[in-house]
Scaffold this active site. Structure first.
Site, PDB file in Angstrom:
ATOM      1  N   ASP A  35      -2.289 -14.558   2.819  1.00 16.08           N
ATOM      2  CA  ASP A  35      -0.866 -14.328   2.522  1.00 16.08           C
ATOM      3  C   ASP A  35      -0.051 -15.612   2.642  1.00 16.08           C
ATOM      4  OD1 ASP A  35      -0.832 -11.768   1.625  1.00 16.08           O
ATOM      5  OD2 ASP A  35      -0.266 -10.849   3.522  1.00 16.08           O
ATOM      6  N   THR A  53      -3.183  -2.189   3.792  1.00 13.44           N
ATOM      7  CA  THR A  53      -1.937  -1.848   4.403  1.00 13.44           C
ATOM      8  C   THR A  53      -1.731  -0.345   4.428  1.00 13.44           C
ATOM      9  OG1 THR A  53      -1.182  -3.915   3.475  1.00 13.44           O
ATOM     10  CG2 THR A  53       0.535  -2.385   4.201  1.00 13.44           C
ATOM     11  N   ARG A  99       3.309  -9.483  13.273  1.00 16.82           N
ATOM     12  CA  ARG A  99       2.559 -10.174  12.220  1.00 16.82           C
ATOM     13  C   ARG A  99       1.582 -11.163  12.857  1.00 16.82           C
ATOM     14  NH1 ARG A  99       1.006  -9.598   6.927  1.00 16.82           N
ATOM     15  NH2 ARG A  99       1.488 -11.389   5.637  1.00 16.82           N
ATOM     16  N   GLY A 151       0.527  -1.814  -0.447  1.00 20.93           N
ATOM     17  CA  GLY A 151       0.290  -2.283  -1.821  1.00 20.93           C
ATOM     18  C   GLY A 151       0.822  -3.677  -2.099  1.00 20.93           C
ATOM     19  N   GLY A 152       0.636  -4.605  -1.137  1.00 18.38           N
ATOM     20  CA  GLY A 152       1.028  -6.002  -1.392  1.00 18.38           C
ATOM     21  C   GLY A 152       2.476  -6.077  -1.850  1.00 18.38           C
ATOM     22  N   THR A 185      -1.226  -3.588   8.566  1.00 17.86           N
ATOM     23  CA  THR A 185      -2.204  -4.044   7.586  1.00 17.86           C
ATOM     24  C   THR A 185      -3.284  -4.925   8.204  1.00 17.86           C
ATOM     25  OG1 THR A 185      -2.421  -5.096   5.417  1.00 17.86           O
ATOM     26  CG2 THR A 185      -0.929  -6.160   6.949  1.00 17.86           C
TER      27      THR A 185
HETATM   28  N1  GLY Z   1      -0.880  -8.318   3.441  1.00 16.25           N
HETATM   29  C1  GLY Z   1       0.102  -7.871   2.540  1.00 16.25           C
HETATM   30  C2  GLY Z   1       1.469  -8.158   3.019  1.00 16.25           C
HETATM   31  O1  GLY Z   1       1.699  -8.278   4.200  1.00 16.25           O
HETATM   32  O2  GLY Z   1       2.343  -8.296   2.196  1.00 16.25           O
END
Ligand code: GLY
Length: 568
Positions: free
Chosen positions: A419, A377, A100, A469-470, A395
């Site tokens: 985010d 993503t 991340r 999809g978030g 993503t």
């Molecule tokens: N950018 C979307 C997620 O990581 O939830």
């Protein structure tokens, strides 16, 4: 008959070629047999198959696919973004890689506040939206630690695709068109995604990405240091200085992936393995399953309002907890109790099977002051014949991320800063709100919903799944688990089922109309607010659920999935 020397030579050459061909097909067959791959793009899936044919394992195949997706599906993921990896090795060992992104050192809690108001414009596009990318290091680590081919080979292969170009699919052209206005604010990005008339590139045209090819090549030649300690970091700092950004070379130099223990929970006879925070996915998929264990979901018809209602209520409780408790565990205390069976039992008791409940705020799990997790993503899943399985969700956040390409690099930079909870109660691009646990801080990772998941039965992998999809990633992953594990559907059938999602706030079920009028009417009568929305994202999965190996990409969208037959 007289055979000349020349003829003999030709015959020998033919025999040698045939032998080579035979050996090659045998190797290819041995390596692909029993392998499965699902990605959102045929070129990426083919790259994964090629990696297996070249002697690689599932981890190589997934790295080949992921790097290729950065070329052919760069609006969703790429080396300018981040990812989570959950893996299971042939020897049974489970692992994760947390790639991340991190906030730059100069980031701070109120960096998106102007005149007392949170400005999502700034967190969603442009220089300040960008967090330090992690995918490249994560893929490199996956390859080095668990693969059998060189990372250089994967990069070189992907760079050839970038250099030679590919035919732009309809879906790609539509994304460019939909984001073109913002893309035009960034000349280096606009140049790549425009045709000769300055219009958005059209479906069917060939997209050549010379800069990206060069970037991949440089990394292939000089290693990831070229990116994290060299020219890429330098170019980024220079661009940032001129464009109001704060990212510096030192931010790249400090970047490290981490290897946290996976979150594991049992769900009936299955073990569900997911990504711990800063993903909220693993935690909340586990939490929701733990709650649902109290309702014998497997005996409830998935076409009934009761099915939708119970799962929605469990989602609501989990997302209220997400908004309060979840954040980067290196900065905030995320209680382990969120995934405990005892806490789930308490939450399950709050669910009225006939009526939509009011969830005013988060719950308080056991040990919430003592026991903590240690410190648009794409999803792809791969397995091989040796028993290596992997799930990668990657993503750059929303389509085309920050819309920024650092000139000369071809790399689309993420907008993952959005985010974070940029101020309490301000919804991000996905309508999610958050709290102190997910506030911006230097070096911190923003909370994610990405949920790469592997399911084991009797210690054997039977499913690898995840989604794009978030926040709907969590619901899509959860629904695939329920439909396959509880209701014994094939993966394809499971992915075709109507999707629904509740994230606590806004207080509504986002649901596909295919759920049917009867279900929608009943849910309204129970007190639910309904929002009939699109499909929300894309799920990919592979599995061996009892009827042979399966591989599926989301049937709502393009993609390619292959399952090679298992040796009898
Ligand atoms: N950018 C979307 C997620 O990581 O939830």
């Amino acid at each position: 008959m007289k055979i000349t020397r020349m003829k003999t030579l030709r015959i020998l050459q033919c025999l040698f070629a045939a032998l080579l061909f035979f050996t090659d097909s045998v190797t290819a067959d041995v390596k692909t047999r029993g392998a499965a791959i699902a990605t959102v793009d045929p070129i990426a899936t083919d790259a994964a198959v090629q990696a297996l044919k070249d002697g690689g394992n599932a981890f190589d195949a997934s790295v080949a696919a992921a790097l290729t997706l950065g070329v052919v599906n760069g609006y969703n993921s790429g080396i300018g973004g981040g990812c989570f990896i959950v893996g299971r090795k042939a020897n049974g060992k489970l692992f994760t890689i947390n790639g991340r992104e991190t906030a730059p050192e100069k980031a701070h809690r109120d960096m998106f506040i102007r005149d007392g108001r949170a400005q999502t414009k700034l967190s969603q596009a442009g220089a300040l939206a960008i967090a330090v990318p992690g995918s490249l290091m994560a893929y490199s680590e996956l390859c080095k630690k668990h693969g059998e081919l060189s990372f250089k080979k994967h990069l070189t292969n992907a760079s050839v695709i970038a250099r030679n170009g590919f035919k732009v699919p309809d879906s790609f052209a539509q994304r460019v068109k939909g984001n073109f206005k913002q893309i035009q604010n960034y000349p280096a990005t606009a140049k790549i995604f425009s045709d000769n008339d300055g219009e958005p590139i059209k479906a069917g045209s060939t997209l050549i990405q010379k800069d990206l090819a060069e970037t991949y090549n440089e990394i292939a030649q000089h290693g990831t240091d070229w990116f994290y300690h060299g020219p890429f970091a330098k170019k980024t700092e220079e661009w940032m200085k001129k464009n109001g950004g704060i990212m510096k070379i030192s931010d790249f130099e400090k970047y490290q992936v981490t290897y946290p223990n996976p979150v594991q929970t049992t769900y009936r006879e299955f073990t569900v393995v997911g990504m711990p925070p800063p993903s909220s996915g693993g935690t909340h998929v586990a939490q929701i399953l733990n709650i649902l264990e109290h309702f014998e979901i497997k005996n409830i018809d998935s076409n009934t309002p009761e099915f939708y209602h119970l799962i929605t209520e469990a989602m609501k409780l989990a997302f209220a907890d997400r908004a309060h408790w979840l954040g980067d565990p290196s900065f905030t205390k995320v209680p382990l109790g969120l995934v405990s069976k005892k806490y789930a039992k308490r939450l399950a008791k709050r669910i009225n099977p006939k009526k939509a409940g009011k969830v005013k705020t988060h719950g308080i799990p056991q040990g919430s002051t003592e026991h903590f997790f240690n410190k648009h993503t794409t999803h792809l899943s791969c397995s091989d014949n040796e028993g290596n399985w992997v799930a990668i969700t990657a993503t750059i956040n929303t389509s085309f991320g920050s819309k920024v390409i650092i000139p000369g690099t071809g790399v689309i930079m993420n907008n993952e800063m959005d985010d974070f909870s940029i101020s309490p109660g301000t919804p991000n691009a996905f309508g999610l709100i958050g709290n102190e646990a997910n506030a911006v801080a230097p070096g911190k990772r923003p909370l994610s919903s990405m949920s790469p998941t592997i399911v084991l039965k009797d210690n054997k992998p039977i499913l690898s799944v995840g989604a794009a999809g978030g926040p709907t990633i969590i619901s899509q992953t959860l629904l695939t688990l329920i439909h396959t594990l509880d209701h014994k559907l094939s993966i394809r059938e499971a992915l075709m089922k109507p999707r629904f999602h509740h994230q606590w706030q806004p207080n509504q079920i986002r649901i596909e109309s295919t759920a049917g009028q009867r279900v929608l009417d009943s849910l309204k009568q129970m007190g639910h607010k309904i929002y009939i929305g699109g499909y929300g994202g894309a799920t990919q999965a592979i599995g061996n659920l009892g009827n042979g190996l399966e591989a599926e990409h989301d049937p709502r969208l393009t993609g390619k999935a292959i399952a090679f037959p298992i040796k009898k």
